[in-house]
Design a protein around this motif. Sequence first.
Motif, PDB file in Angstrom:
ATOM      1  N   VAL A  72       0.834  -1.204   0.000  1.00 49.85           N
ATOM      2  CA  VAL A  72       0.000   0.000   0.000  1.00 49.85           C
ATOM      3  C   VAL A  72       0.867   1.252   0.000  1.00 49.85           C
ATOM      4  O   VAL A  72       1.697   1.439   0.892  1.00 49.85           O
ATOM      5  CB  VAL A  72      -0.939   0.031   1.223  1.00 49.85           C
ATOM      6  CG1 VAL A  72      -1.858   1.259   1.160  1.00 49.85           C
ATOM      7  CG2 VAL A  72      -1.756  -1.258   1.321  1.00 49.85           C
ATOM      8  N   SER A  73       0.674   2.111  -1.002  1.00 48.86           N
ATOM      9  CA  SER A  73       1.239   3.458  -0.976  1.00 48.86           C
ATOM     10  C   SER A  73       0.243   4.331  -0.219  1.00 48.86           C
ATOM     11  O   SER A  73      -0.777   4.756  -0.774  1.00 48.86           O
ATOM     12  CB  SER A  73       1.463   3.982  -2.394  1.00 48.86           C
ATOM     13  OG  SER A  73       2.658   3.482  -2.933  1.00 48.86           O
ATOM     14  N   ALA A  74       0.540   4.556   1.050  1.00 47.17           N
ATOM     15  CA  ALA A  74      -0.416   5.210   1.942  1.00 47.17           C
ATOM     16  C   ALA A  74      -0.122   6.702   2.025  1.00 47.17           C
ATOM     17  O   ALA A  74       0.694   7.144   2.834  1.00 47.17           O
ATOM     18  CB  ALA A  74      -0.344   4.568   3.327  1.00 47.17           C
ATOM     19  N   GLY A  75      -0.787   7.466   1.180  1.00 53.18           N
ATOM     20  CA  GLY A  75      -0.655   8.916   1.208  1.00 53.18           C
ATOM     21  C   GLY A  75      -1.813   9.528   1.975  1.00 53.18           C
ATOM     22  O   GLY A  75      -2.972   9.175   1.735  1.00 53.18           O
ATOM     23  N   TYR A  76      -1.508  10.464   2.870  1.00 49.18           N
ATOM     24  CA  TYR A  76      -2.538  11.075   3.711  1.00 49.18           C
ATOM     25  C   TYR A  76      -2.802  12.531   3.322  1.00 49.18           C
ATOM     26  O   TYR A  76      -3.365  13.295   4.095  1.00 49.18           O
ATOM     27  CB  TYR A  76      -2.125  10.968   5.184  1.00 49.18           C
ATOM     28  CG  TYR A  76      -2.090   9.529   5.655  1.00 49.18           C
ATOM     29  CD1 TYR A  76      -3.215   8.942   6.224  1.00 49.18           C
ATOM     30  CD2 TYR A  76      -0.952   8.752   5.488  1.00 49.18           C
ATOM     31  CE1 TYR A  76      -3.201   7.617   6.637  1.00 49.18           C
ATOM     32  CE2 TYR A  76      -0.924   7.420   5.892  1.00 49.18           C
ATOM     33  CZ  TYR A  76      -2.059   6.861   6.462  1.00 49.18           C
ATOM     34  OH  TYR A  76      -2.037   5.539   6.854  1.00 49.18           O
ATOM     35  N   ASP A  77      -2.413  12.878   2.095  1.00 47.59           N
ATOM     36  CA  ASP A  77      -2.575  14.254   1.629  1.00 47.59           C
ATOM     37  C   ASP A  77      -3.932  14.519   0.988  1.00 47.59           C
ATOM     38  O   ASP A  77      -4.159  15.596   0.444  1.00 47.59           O
ATOM     39  CB  ASP A  77      -1.451  14.644   0.670  1.00 47.59           C
ATOM     40  CG  ASP A  77      -1.102  13.539  -0.314  1.00 47.59           C
ATOM     41  OD1 ASP A  77      -1.753  12.481  -0.295  1.00 47.59           O
ATOM     42  OD2 ASP A  77      -0.158  13.724  -1.099  1.00 47.59           O
ATOM     43  N   GLY A  78      -4.840  13.540   1.055  1.00 53.04           N
ATOM     44  CA  GLY A  78      -6.213  13.784   0.628  1.00 53.04           C
ATOM     45  C   GLY A  78      -7.072  14.314   1.765  1.00 53.04           C
ATOM     46  O   GLY A  78      -8.269  14.576   1.578  1.00 53.04           O
ATOM     47  N   HIS A  79      -6.470  14.497   2.938  1.00 58.45           N
ATOM     48  CA  HIS A  79      -7.209  14.998   4.094  1.00 58.45           C
ATOM     49  C   HIS A  79      -7.688  16.422   3.844  1.00 58.45           C
ATOM     50  O   HIS A  79      -7.005  17.210   3.185  1.00 58.45           O
ATOM     51  CB  HIS A  79      -6.322  14.945   5.341  1.00 58.45           C
ATOM     52  CG  HIS A  79      -7.073  15.046   6.625  1.00 58.45           C
ATOM     53  ND1 HIS A  79      -7.574  16.243   7.103  1.00 58.45           N
ATOM     54  CD2 HIS A  79      -7.414  14.101   7.543  1.00 58.45           C
ATOM     55  CE1 HIS A  79      -8.186  16.032   8.258  1.00 58.45           C
ATOM     56  NE2 HIS A  79      -8.111  14.738   8.549  1.00 58.45           N
ATOM     57  N   ILE A  80      -8.839  16.758   4.370  1.00 61.21           N
ATOM     58  CA  ILE A  80      -9.440  18.070   4.147  1.00 61.21           C
ATOM     59  C   ILE A  80      -8.525  19.201   4.621  1.00 61.21           C
ATOM     60  O   ILE A  80      -8.540  20.308   4.079  1.00 61.21           O
ATOM     61  CB  ILE A  80     -10.814  18.163   4.866  1.00 61.21           C
ATOM     62  CG1 ILE A  80     -11.518  19.496   4.599  1.00 61.21           C
ATOM     63  CG2 ILE A  80     -10.673  17.915   6.350  1.00 61.21           C
ATOM     64  CD1 ILE A  80     -11.918  19.708   3.173  1.00 61.21           C
ATOM     65  N   ARG A  81      -7.665  18.932   5.617  1.00 62.58           N
ATOM     66  CA  ARG A  81      -6.782  19.984   6.133  1.00 62.58           C
ATOM     67  C   ARG A  81      -5.464  20.076   5.370  1.00 62.58           C
ATOM     68  O   ARG A  81      -4.665  20.978   5.634  1.00 62.58           O
ATOM     69  CB  ARG A  81      -6.498  19.747   7.627  1.00 62.58           C
ATOM     70  CG  ARG A  81      -7.685  19.940   8.529  1.00 62.58           C
ATOM     71  CD  ARG A  81      -7.262  20.201   9.963  1.00 62.58           C
ATOM     72  NE  ARG A  81      -6.511  19.096  10.545  1.00 62.58           N
ATOM     73  CZ  ARG A  81      -7.050  18.140  11.287  1.00 62.58           C
ATOM     74  NH1 ARG A  81      -8.348  18.147  11.525  1.00 62.58           N
ATOM     75  NH2 ARG A  81      -6.298  17.176  11.783  1.00 62.58           N
ATOM     76  N   ASP A  82      -5.215  19.161   4.444  1.00 62.53           N
ATOM     77  CA  ASP A  82      -3.942  19.192   3.732  1.00 62.53           C
ATOM     78  C   ASP A  82      -3.941  20.309   2.694  1.00 62.53           C
ATOM     79  O   ASP A  82      -4.934  20.514   1.990  1.00 62.53           O
ATOM     80  CB  ASP A  82      -3.687  17.845   3.044  1.00 62.53           C
ATOM     81  CG  ASP A  82      -2.233  17.651   2.697  1.00 62.53           C
ATOM     82  OD1 ASP A  82      -1.810  18.197   1.655  1.00 62.53           O
ATOM     83  OD2 ASP A  82      -1.510  16.987   3.460  1.00 62.53           O
ATOM     84  N   PRO A  83      -2.838  21.039   2.562  1.00 64.38           N
ATOM     85  CA  PRO A  83      -2.825  22.229   1.702  1.00 64.38           C
ATOM     86  C   PRO A  83      -2.620  21.968   0.215  1.00 64.38           C
ATOM     87  O   PRO A  83      -2.812  22.883  -0.583  1.00 64.38           O
ATOM     88  CB  PRO A  83      -1.632  23.029   2.253  1.00 64.38           C
ATOM     89  CG  PRO A  83      -0.692  21.979   2.757  1.00 64.38           C
ATOM     90  CD  PRO A  83      -1.568  20.907   3.328  1.00 64.38           C
ATOM     91  N   LEU A  84      -2.234  20.762  -0.202  1.00 61.89           N
ATOM     92  CA  LEU A  84      -1.822  20.551  -1.593  1.00 61.89           C
ATOM     93  C   LEU A  84      -2.921  20.047  -2.512  1.00 61.89           C
ATOM     94  O   LEU A  84      -2.674  19.853  -3.705  1.00 61.89           O
ATOM     95  CB  LEU A  84      -0.641  19.571  -1.645  1.00 61.89           C
ATOM     96  CG  LEU A  84       0.659  20.045  -0.986  1.00 61.89           C
ATOM     97  CD1 LEU A  84       1.788  19.096  -1.330  1.00 61.89           C
ATOM     98  CD2 LEU A  84       1.014  21.464  -1.424  1.00 61.89           C
ATOM     99  N   ALA A  85      -4.102  19.804  -2.004  1.00 62.71           N
ATOM    100  CA  ALA A  85      -5.176  19.281  -2.859  1.00 62.71           C
ATOM    101  C   ALA A  85      -6.512  19.695  -2.274  1.00 62.71           C
ATOM    102  O   ALA A  85      -6.569  20.388  -1.253  1.00 62.71           O
ATOM    103  CB  ALA A  85      -5.069  17.757  -2.964  1.00 62.71           C
ATOM    104  N   ASN A  86      -7.594  19.288  -2.916  1.00 64.43           N
ATOM    105  CA  ASN A  86      -8.908  19.650  -2.377  1.00 64.43           C
ATOM    106  C   ASN A  86      -9.895  18.491  -2.404  1.00 64.43           C
ATOM    107  O   ASN A  86     -11.059  18.649  -2.760  1.00 64.43           O
ATOM    108  CB  ASN A  86      -9.491  20.882  -3.096  1.00 64.43           C
ATOM    109  CG  ASN A  86      -9.679  20.662  -4.583  1.00 64.43           C
ATOM    110  OD1 ASN A  86      -9.266  19.649  -5.141  1.00 64.43           O
ATOM    111  ND2 ASN A  86     -10.313  21.615  -5.239  1.00 64.43           N
ATOM    112  N   LEU A  87      -9.409  17.304  -2.038  1.00 62.79           N
ATOM    113  CA  LEU A  87     -10.332  16.260  -1.613  1.00 62.79           C
ATOM    114  C   LEU A  87     -10.689  16.566  -0.164  1.00 62.79           C
ATOM    115  O   LEU A  87     -10.063  17.404   0.480  1.00 62.79           O
ATOM    116  CB  LEU A  87      -9.689  14.877  -1.732  1.00 62.79           C
ATOM    117  CG  LEU A  87      -9.367  14.391  -3.151  1.00 62.79           C
ATOM    118  CD1 LEU A  87      -8.831  12.962  -3.121  1.00 62.79           C
ATOM    119  CD2 LEU A  87     -10.579  14.479  -4.073  1.00 62.79           C
TER     120      LEU A  87
END
Length: 308
Positions: free
Chosen positions: A206-221
């Motif tokens: 599993v490539s477990a990326g946690y940057d889809g979180h609503i508080r993460d600044p690099l995306a807007n999932l």
Amino acid sequence: MCAFQIILCLQFRGSEIIQLQDFRTATLEDIASVHSRSYVFGLEKTFQESLIVAGVGLSLVDHVVAASKVSQTPAIGFALIRPPRHHVVPKGPMGFCVFGNVAIAARYTQRSRGLQHVFIIDFDVHHGNGTNDVFYDDPDIFFLSTHQEGSYPCTGKIDNIGCENGEGAMLNLPLVGWSGDIAMRTVFDVVIVLPAQRFKPNIILVSAGYDGHIRDPLANLQFTTGTYYMLASNIKKLAKELCSGRCVFFLEGGYNLKSLSDSVADSFRAFVGEPSMEEKVDDLGYLYDESSFKVKQAIQRIKHLHSL
């Protein structure tokens, strides 16, 4: 002077032109005469650390495989390593990455552990283009990626399903902006489980990326801590059902330290069967409503394209 001109010069004016064959390698002192020592030694250190980081994944594979042979309890590994690695293409670095740790671990699993069928799940908000490219024509490694549509590196289109012998052993699931927990749960239940069951993997990476979180600044999932608890819990169940619990997570993206630490911690809670702490760490009041119609529409599009 081009190579052709040099060859002509050597041929017709050999006595006047000397071709230097033996040359020395520059020393660190030579380089440091121009560049700062911290920069020079940092490059050397980065390479050595990259070897160590890649070795973490291999060691976890060894441990998980060995544990699965002696215990009925699913053995799950989690490589807490940075920076993320799934953007590295076969010919060079990309997107903070030096070596593709998940891809390296997948090959190692096949060659050294005799586990031929490797199922890779990548839920980083960015497409794992490097892993995608390594296994584009490989029928024995199934690569599945969920990511935000149009985000860096703008790859992972829905019709990217592999080629030649590997056609069909790849599933890219771009999610529209502001997709959240409902979309991810639906995608997992309706789209991800079936190809995993059909593929019959010997291990799940599993490539477990946690940057889809609503508080993460690099995306807007708008994933929540609970979304990652759900993913960890469901992948654990899938591994137990399909491959004796053999599963290794590799930390990828995540750029808000609070949401990253909360979400990773909740993944560990899922592994050990403890309840999620989402209600204590997330303020869900800022989430946008997800359109159930859009979610269903996206699922139908995916199912139609891949004939699931």
